[in-house]
Structure formats: structure tokens, C-alpha cells
Design an enzyme around this catalytic site. Structure first.
Site, PDB file in Angstrom:
ATOM      1  CB  SER A 144      36.310  46.589  52.023  1.00  0.00           C
ATOM      2  OG  SER A 144      35.387  47.781  51.346  1.00  0.00           O
ATOM      3  CE1 TYR A 159      34.975  43.648  47.522  1.00  0.00           C
ATOM      4  CE2 TYR A 159      33.904  45.150  48.548  1.00  0.00           C
ATOM      5  CZ  TYR A 159      34.967  44.559  47.871  1.00  0.00           C
ATOM      6  OH  TYR A 159      36.130  45.266  47.734  1.00  0.00           O
TER       7      TYR A 159
HETATM    8  N1  LIG Z   1      39.259  49.829  44.650  1.00  0.00           N
HETATM    9  C1  LIG Z   1      38.620  50.004  45.811  1.00  0.00           C
HETATM   10  O1  LIG Z   1      37.642  50.992  45.925  1.00  0.00           O
HETATM   11  C2  LIG Z   1      38.939  49.005  46.884  1.00  0.00           C
HETATM   12  C3  LIG Z   1      37.914  49.301  48.195  1.00  0.00           C
HETATM   13  C4  LIG Z   1      38.254  48.622  49.282  1.00  0.00           C
HETATM   14  C5  LIG Z   1      38.925  47.336  49.087  1.00  0.00           C
HETATM   15  N2  LIG Z   1      39.493  46.994  47.823  1.00  0.00           N
HETATM   16  C6  LIG Z   1      40.168  45.701  47.770  1.00  0.00           C
HETATM   17  O2  LIG Z   1      41.564  45.994  47.272  1.00  0.00           O
HETATM   18  C7  LIG Z   1      41.924  44.752  46.744  1.00  0.00           C
HETATM   19  C8  LIG Z   1      42.635  44.972  45.527  1.00  0.00           C
HETATM   20  O3  LIG Z   1      41.527  45.742  44.514  1.00  0.00           O
HETATM   21  P1  LIG Z   1      41.846  46.543  43.418  1.00  0.00           P
HETATM   22  O4  LIG Z   1      40.874  47.896  43.403  1.00  0.00           O
HETATM   23  O5  LIG Z   1      43.215  46.904  43.155  1.00  0.00           O
HETATM   24  O6  LIG Z   1      41.375  45.958  42.146  1.00  0.00           O
HETATM   25  P2  LIG Z   1      42.135  45.142  40.884  1.00  0.00           P
HETATM   26  O7  LIG Z   1      40.946  44.491  40.163  1.00  0.00           O
HETATM   27  O8  LIG Z   1      42.905  46.240  39.914  1.00  0.00           O
HETATM   28  O9  LIG Z   1      43.006  44.223  41.583  1.00  0.00           O
HETATM   29  C9  LIG Z   1      42.693  42.918  41.902  1.00  0.00           C
HETATM   30  C10 LIG Z   1      43.729  41.850  41.468  1.00  0.00           C
HETATM   31  O10 LIG Z   1      43.380  40.603  42.027  1.00  0.00           O
HETATM   32  C11 LIG Z   1      43.472  39.671  40.994  1.00  0.00           C
HETATM   33  N3  LIG Z   1      42.635  38.562  41.380  1.00  0.00           N
HETATM   34  C12 LIG Z   1      41.409  38.431  41.164  1.00  0.00           C
HETATM   35  N4  LIG Z   1      41.052  37.150  41.538  1.00  0.00           N
HETATM   36  C13 LIG Z   1      42.091  36.327  41.886  1.00  0.00           C
HETATM   37  C14 LIG Z   1      42.509  35.176  42.510  1.00  0.00           C
HETATM   38  N5  LIG Z   1      41.282  34.150  42.615  1.00  0.00           N
HETATM   39  N6  LIG Z   1      43.509  34.782  42.882  1.00  0.00           N
HETATM   40  C15 LIG Z   1      44.666  35.645  42.737  1.00  0.00           C
HETATM   41  N7  LIG Z   1      44.441  36.797  42.065  1.00  0.00           N
HETATM   42  C16 LIG Z   1      43.143  37.402  41.950  1.00  0.00           C
HETATM   43  C17 LIG Z   1      43.149  40.262  39.992  1.00  0.00           C
HETATM   44  O11 LIG Z   1      43.703  39.662  38.551  1.00  0.00           O
HETATM   45  C18 LIG Z   1      43.945  41.682  39.857  1.00  0.00           C
HETATM   46  O12 LIG Z   1      45.201  41.740  39.457  1.00  0.00           O
HETATM   47  C19 LIG Z   1      40.810  43.792  46.721  1.00  0.00           C
HETATM   48  O13 LIG Z   1      40.788  42.914  47.592  1.00  0.00           O
HETATM   49  C20 LIG Z   1      39.511  44.808  46.684  1.00  0.00           C
HETATM   50  O14 LIG Z   1      38.348  43.887  47.105  1.00  0.00           O
HETATM   51  C21 LIG Z   1      39.379  47.866  46.567  1.00  0.00           C
END
Ligand SMILES: NC(=O)c1ccc[n+]([C@@H]2O[C@H](COP(=O)([O-])OP(=O)(O)OC[C@H]3O[C@@H](n4cnc5c(N)ncnc54)[C@H](O)[C@@H]3O)[C@@H](O)[C@H]2O)c1
Length: 253
Positions: A144, A159
Site C-alpha cells: 500500500s 497497517y
Molecule cells: N482499497 C484501498 O484503498 C487499498 C489501498 C491499498 C491497499 N489495499 C489492499 O488491497 C487488498 C484488497 O483490499 P480491498 O480494498 O479490495 O478490500 P475488500 O475488503 O473489498 O477485500 C478484502 C478481501 O479479503 C478477504 N479477507 C480478509 N481477511 C482474510 C483472511 N484472513 N484470509 C483470506 N481472505 C481474507 C475479505 O473477505 C475480502 O474479500 C487488501 O490487502 C488491502 O489492504 C487496498
């Protein structure tokens, strides 16, 4: 069609508006047979049935808690039994928590680090032996902008720490497994519009954040999915140990 005849495993790909789900859809559109691994097993199964069909067989959705090594090993055994060779692993699962340093409990720290960072180690450990035995593959790891700038918008310091740890882990794995044909890269998104913010992003916050983004918009899940597609495809055949920013210019360094 950049992934015709290929297979891919994507963690954290069940949530409807998430980055993983958008990636599963894009990969299937490009011809890949996809395994969705998610802690929400029912949603993973449903998500797999909704992906565009590919000739080499049906997609699958399985419950997997990336923070639990036994769960990762069981998922890898099931996916390898169904698919045989795995061409790419997208380590995408993650969770966040908006708290300040002095408020982080030991349980908070352990939970955030175990899902976001240890989960990438465990799932990679589960799939690397098969990839190595089949002559290589591509692994992408989610980090991130929060890792690079010391805090994003929603994630707390734990985080940021976990996401920064991912960068070191991925680079070390890239060095270790390059000789057996496994490429390992990281992706550092800025603020992407998904449900990870749990509805806490107000219109006022959104307007403020956009002022600091040269491309003048927040990211979409598909923006990140496209970078995962590049990393899974042969277009990135000579790329390993890299960190690819997907942040609209929010951080230029
Ligand atoms: N959305 C943002 O702004 C952003 C920015 C930087 C990084 N990220 C990263 O991108 C990735 C996806 O995030 P997103 O925004 O799509 O969120 P999201 O909440 O839509 O998706 C996350 C998914 O991970 C699953 N999950 C959670 N804990 C888990 C576990 N222990 N084992 C398996 N699956 C698990 C959830 O059920 C969900 O389907 C994450 O790693 C997040 O940290 C997101």
C-alpha cells in the site's frame, strides 16, 4: 487475451466491490482459470460461479484464512488437485483498522500483521513448491502507499508496518526464487474505492484527498487489477523484485 490457457489463484477475491474480485473477473476475461480463496468461503464459491467461463475448466472458490498456515496448505492442495499447474498467485487478501499508535492493542497488532504480512508468507509457502516443480510462475503481493508514506488514509501504523514488511518479504522472495523461474513483485495502491473503508469515507474527506492526487480521482478496483494482470502475464517476463505504484500520483518518489 493475455492469460489464455493459464491458471491463477487470487486471495481475498470474494468481496463484491473489492480489488481481488475485479482481478478475478479481468483474469477470466483474459482466459485464465481462476481459484478464489477467501475467508468467506460461501462468497468465494458464489464469486467463482459468476466469472466468465474459460475452456480449460470451471473456476473454483474456496474458504482459506491466509493467516492460518494449515488453511493455506489445505487450499493449495485442493487447488493443485483441481488445476495441476498454477501459473500465478495474487496475494491480495488484507484488512485495515483506523487507529492511532497509542491505541493499538496487542491483539490489534497481531491481527493486522498476521493477515496483511504473515498471510503473504503462508500462502506463498503453500504454492511455491508446486510452481517451482512446474518450472516457475508469477507471484504478486499487495502492499500500500501507506507503507511508503507512513500512513494512508484509513490504515493505522500497524497497517503501514505490515504493508512495509510485505515489500521486504517480496523482494527477498524475488531474489531467492528468481533462479527457479518464479517472479515476485509488489503493488502499492493509493486510495481505491472498495468496501475496505467500511463506509467511513465522507464526501468531505473524498474532496480533500482528491486535491492531493494529480490524476484528480480516487482509484477503482480495476486500476489495480490491470497491474496484477500485467504482472501475471508474459508482458512482465523480465520484471521481478519490483514495486509498482497505482496511486494516481498521490505519492511520486
Ligand atoms: N482499497 C484501498 O484503498 C487499498 C489501498 C491499498 C491497499 N489495499 C489492499 O488491497 C487488498 C484488497 O483490499 P480491498 O480494498 O479490495 O478490500 P475488500 O475488503 O473489498 O477485500 C478484502 C478481501 O479479503 C478477504 N479477507 C480478509 N481477511 C482474510 C483472511 N484472513 N484470509 C483470506 N481472505 C481474507 C475479505 O473477505 C475480502 O474479500 C487488501 O490487502 C488491502 O489492504 C487496498
Amino acid at each position: 487475451m493475455l492469460l489464455q490457457g493459464k491458471t491463477a489463484v487470487i486471495s481475498g477475491a470474494a468481496s463484491r466491490r473489492g480489488i481481488g474480485r475485479a482481478t478475478a473477473e479481468l483474469f477470466a476475461e483474459h482466459g485464465a482459470r481462476v481459484a478464489i480463496l477467501d475467508i468467506d468461503g460461501d462468497a468465494a464459491e458464489v464469486a467463482a460461479t459468476e466469472l466468465p467461463a474459460v475452456p480449460q475448466g470451471s473456476h473454483i472458490g474456496l474458504r482459506c484464512d491466509v493467516a492460518d498456515k494449515a488453511s493455506c496448505l489445505a487450499a493449495a492442495a485442493a487447488v493443485e488437485a483441481a488445476f495441476g499447474k498454477i501459473d500465478s498467485l495474487i496475494n491480495n487478501a488484507g484488512i485495515t483498522q483506523p487507529v492511532k499508535t497509542l491505541d493499538i492493542t496487542e491483539a490489534d497488532w497481531n491481527r493486522i500483521v498476521s493477515v496483511n504480512m504473515t498471510g503473504i508468507l503462508f500462502l506463498s509457502q503453500a504454492f511455491i513448491p508446486g510452481m517451482r516443480d512446474h518450472g516457475g510462475g508469477s507471484i504478486a503481493c499487495i502492499s500500500s502507499v501507506s507503507a511508503q508514506r507512513g500512513g494512508g488514509i484509513f490504515g493505522g501504523p500497524h497497517y503501514s508496518a505490515a504493508k512495509a514488511g510485505v515489500l521486504g518479504l517480496a523482494k527477498a522472495m524475488a531474489r531467492e526464487f528468481g533462479p527457479v523461474g518464479i517472479r515476485v513483485n509488489s503493488v502499492t495502491p493509493g486510495l481505491i474505492q472498495t468496501d475496505i473503508t467500511g463506509g467511513k469515507l465522507t464526501d468531505e474527506m473524498r474532496t480533500d484527498i482528491i486535491k492531493g492526487i494529480p490524476l484528480s480521482r480516487l482509484g477503482d478496483a480495476r486500476d489495480v487489477a490491470s497491474i496484477y494482470l500485467f504482472l501475471a502475464s508474459d508482458l512482465s517476463a523480465y520484471v521481478t523484485g519490483a514495486v509498482i505504484d497505482v496511486n494516481g500520483g498521490m505519492l511520486i518518489h
